[in-house]
Design an enzyme around this catalytic site. Structure first.
Site, short mmCIF file in Angstrom:
data_model
loop_
_atom_site.label_atom_id
_atom_site.label_comp_id
_atom_site.label_asym_id
_atom_site.label_seq_id
_atom_site.Cartn_x
_atom_site.Cartn_y
_atom_site.Cartn_z
N GLY A 24 -2.93 -2.08 -9.74
CA GLY A 24 -2.65 -0.65 -9.57
C GLY A 24 -3.06 0.25 -10.72
O GLY A 24 -3.28 1.43 -10.53
N ASP A 33 9.06 1.01 -10.84
CA ASP A 33 9.97 1.25 -9.72
C ASP A 33 11.33 0.63 -10.07
O ASP A 33 12.16 1.27 -10.72
CB ASP A 33 9.33 0.61 -8.48
CG ASP A 33 9.95 1.06 -7.18
OD1 ASP A 33 10.98 1.75 -7.22
OD2 ASP A 33 9.41 0.72 -6.11
N LYS A 38 9.27 6.11 -11.32
CA LYS A 38 10.07 6.36 -10.10
C LYS A 38 11.48 5.86 -10.37
O LYS A 38 11.74 4.66 -10.42
CB LYS A 38 9.43 5.61 -8.92
CG LYS A 38 10.16 5.79 -7.61
CD LYS A 38 9.39 5.09 -6.51
CE LYS A 38 10.24 4.82 -5.31
NZ LYS A 38 9.50 4.10 -4.26
N VAL A 76 4.42 6.22 -2.88
CA VAL A 76 3.23 6.99 -3.24
C VAL A 76 1.98 6.12 -3.22
O VAL A 76 2.03 4.93 -3.54
CB VAL A 76 3.38 7.69 -4.61
CG1 VAL A 76 4.33 8.86 -4.51
CG2 VAL A 76 3.85 6.73 -5.68
N ASP A 112 -1.40 1.52 -3.93
CA ASP A 112 -1.75 1.09 -2.57
C ASP A 112 -0.55 1.01 -1.66
O ASP A 112 0.60 0.97 -2.10
CB ASP A 112 -2.39 -0.30 -2.62
CG ASP A 112 -1.36 -1.40 -2.87
OD1 ASP A 112 -0.56 -1.26 -3.83
OD2 ASP A 112 -1.33 -2.37 -2.10
N ARG A 129 -6.03 2.85 -2.37
CA ARG A 129 -6.13 2.88 -3.83
C ARG A 129 -7.20 3.88 -4.29
O ARG A 129 -7.10 4.44 -5.37
CB ARG A 129 -6.51 1.50 -4.38
CG ARG A 129 -5.44 0.44 -4.26
CD ARG A 129 -5.80 -0.76 -5.12
NE ARG A 129 -5.09 -1.97 -4.73
CZ ARG A 129 -3.89 -2.32 -5.19
NH1 ARG A 129 -3.26 -1.55 -6.05
NH2 ARG A 129 -3.33 -3.44 -4.81
C1 PRP Z 1 3.45 -2.56 -8.24
C2 PRP Z 1 3.12 -1.67 -9.42
C3 PRP Z 1 3.91 -2.25 -10.54
C4 PRP Z 1 5.12 -2.82 -9.85
C5 PRP Z 1 6.28 -1.88 -10.04
O1 PRP Z 1 2.60 -3.64 -8.29
O2 PRP Z 1 1.73 -1.67 -9.68
O3 PRP Z 1 3.21 -3.26 -11.23
O4 PRP Z 1 4.80 -2.93 -8.46
O5 PRP Z 1 7.41 -2.31 -9.37
P1 PRP Z 1 8.75 -2.76 -10.08
O6 PRP Z 1 9.05 -1.77 -11.16
O7 PRP Z 1 9.76 -2.70 -8.96
O8 PRP Z 1 8.57 -4.14 -10.60
P2 PRP Z 1 2.29 -4.55 -7.04
O9 PRP Z 1 3.11 -5.80 -7.18
O10 PRP Z 1 2.46 -3.78 -5.76
O11 PRP Z 1 0.77 -4.93 -7.25
P3 PRP Z 1 -0.53 -4.01 -7.37
O12 PRP Z 1 -0.50 -3.39 -8.76
O13 PRP Z 1 -1.64 -4.98 -7.19
O14 PRP Z 1 -0.47 -2.96 -6.29
#
Ligand code: PRP
Length: 174
Positions: free
Chosen positions: A43, A102, A130, A152, A158, A164
């Site tokens: 991300g 998050d 967030k 978002v 994504d 993305r």
């Molecule tokens: C998403 C984002 C963060 C994580 C945040 O990654 O990029 O790394 O989740 O969430 P958290 O604070 O609840 O741990 P994701 O695992 O969706 O992978 P991506 O970056 O490949 O989209």
């Protein structure tokens, strides 16, 4: 897949301005320290790319990846390292870059993982803080935007690997 509804949240111009401001702050804070900037895949890739091109300091770049949400909209509650950094970060100032924090689970996991490698310092930078879903206590040193809730997408973020590449940030409303 059902059609998705998008609500514009942060425009290109607003994102660019915030990244410009963040880059200036980070350049000041890390002057002469040559930090290692670690992007969390996938991300962070657009945010990191835009941010580092605006820094006016020397910085090394590396990447890490942890277990993903997959196609779910909520955290699985567990973390697993998929890719470690390749640079030796012992004694280095590291700045972890992610697109969104998050629950905080990913960042708490990564901060602990990198602390074990004895860096000189560890700081955290995210595009979006967030806050509503935060379950872990974590200090975010730099964030471009704060949102309360919502899912978002765009600018690296994504939904099930889609969206993305959108140049702006949207809230998914369905
Ligand atoms: C998403 C984002 C963060 C994580 C945040 O990654 O990029 O790394 O989740 O969430 P958290 O604070 O609840 O741990 P994701 O695992 O969706 O992978 P991506 O970056 O490949 O989209």
């Amino acid at each position: 897949m059902n059609a998705k509804a998008f609500e514009p949240l942060f425009s290109r111009q607003v994102v660019a301005q915030r990244i410009h401001d963040l880059a200036r702050q980070i350049s000041q804070d890390y002057q002469d320290l040559r930090p290692v900037i670690i992007g969390v895949l996938k991300g962070s890739f657009i945010f990191l790319s835009d941010l580092v091109r605006q820094l006016n300091i020397d910085a090394d770049i590396d990447f890490t990846q942890v277990s993903s949400y997959g196609s779910a909209k909520v955290s699985s509650g567990s973390c697993e390292l998929k890719k470690d950094v390749s640079l030796d970060i012992a004694g280095r100032h590291i700045l972890i870059i992610d697109d969104i924090i998050d629950t905080g689970l990913t960042m708490v996991y990564l901060r602990e993982h990198f602390q074990l490698k004895c860096p000189a310092s560890v700081k955290i930078c995210c595009l979006i803080d967030k806050q509503i879903a935060r379950t872990r206590d974590i200090t975010i040193d730099y964030s471009a935007f704060t949102i309360q809730d919502g899912f978002v997408v765009g600018y690296g973020l994504d939904f099930d690997e889609q969206f993305r590449g959108l140049p702006e940030i949207y809230r998914l409303t369905s």
